[in-house]
Design a protein around this motif. Structure first.
Motif, short mmCIF file in Angstrom:
data_model
loop_
_atom_site.label_atom_id
_atom_site.label_comp_id
_atom_site.label_asym_id
_atom_site.label_seq_id
_atom_site.Cartn_x
_atom_site.Cartn_y
_atom_site.Cartn_z
N GLY A 196 17.06 -7.46 -33.31
CA GLY A 196 16.44 -8.16 -32.19
C GLY A 196 17.37 -8.39 -31.01
O GLY A 196 16.98 -8.99 -30.02
N THR A 197 18.64 -7.94 -31.13
CA THR A 197 19.58 -8.08 -30.01
C THR A 197 20.05 -6.69 -29.62
O THR A 197 19.95 -5.74 -30.41
N PRO A 198 20.59 -6.53 -28.41
CA PRO A 198 21.09 -5.21 -28.00
C PRO A 198 22.21 -4.74 -28.93
O PRO A 198 22.96 -5.55 -29.48
#
Length: 178
Positions: free
Chosen positions: A157-159
């Motif tokens: 869910g994060t880069p």
């Protein structure tokens, strides 16, 4: 047509930088697999001609790999370090109280040149069956002393981080041979 060409160029350029991470192959194995080959692809990301001369791979010690053998590579020396796992691992052959925790390959020749990559391979006797993934850490040292640490965690869910850690996903258990 010019807009399409510009979009294709951006996608191709982005893909060119995305491939250049240290990765483990295969990307997944069944839990408890035996006689597994794990290859770590190490790319040289430098554009100034400086070669990679040291590859250090830290293996997980919380869920140790058992029976690890490092591949000898022409033009490289290999050093294997063992440690005691946090708790002994019980196998059909008894308790294992020592496991490989680090493998370091050092170039004796030219190393990994610009726009090249190399595979560094381990033969693993047994992959753990008590976890869903194995997280490795890799350090890549260039001839001029620069070290790139492939140790940044990947968080869903994060880069994606700039230097992600290689991860081997472990899936459902292997079927027992009869």
């Amino acid at each position: 047509m010019t807009a399409v060409a510009a979009v294709v160029s951006v996608v191709v350029l982005a893909a060119g930088t995305a491939w250049a991470h240290v990765t483990v192959h295969p990307g997944s194995l069944p839990k408890g697999s035996s006689d597994a080959l794990l290859s770590f692809a190490i790319p040289n990301e430098r554009s100034d001609g400086v070669a990679t001369t040291i590859v250090e791979l830290d293996l997980p010690t919380d869920h140790p790999l058992l029976g690890v053998h490092a591949e000898e590579r022409a033009g490289w020396t290999v050093n294997v370090v063992t440690t005691k796992p946090a708790k002994p691992v019980t196998t059909d052959d008894g308790q294992i109280t020592e496991a490989v925790s680090k493998v370091t390959w050092t170039a004796t020749a030219s190393g990994i040149g610009q726009d090249e990559f190399a595979l560094f391979t381990l033969l693993v006797g047994t992959v753990p069956s008590d976890t869903g993934k194995l997280v490795f850490k890799a350090l890549q040292t260039y001839r001029d002393g620069q070290v790139v640490s492939w140790i940044e965690p990947i968080v869903k869910g994060t880069p994606q981080p700039e230097h992600p850690t290689p991860i081997l996903q472990l899936t459902g258990k292997t079927k027992q041979k009869r």
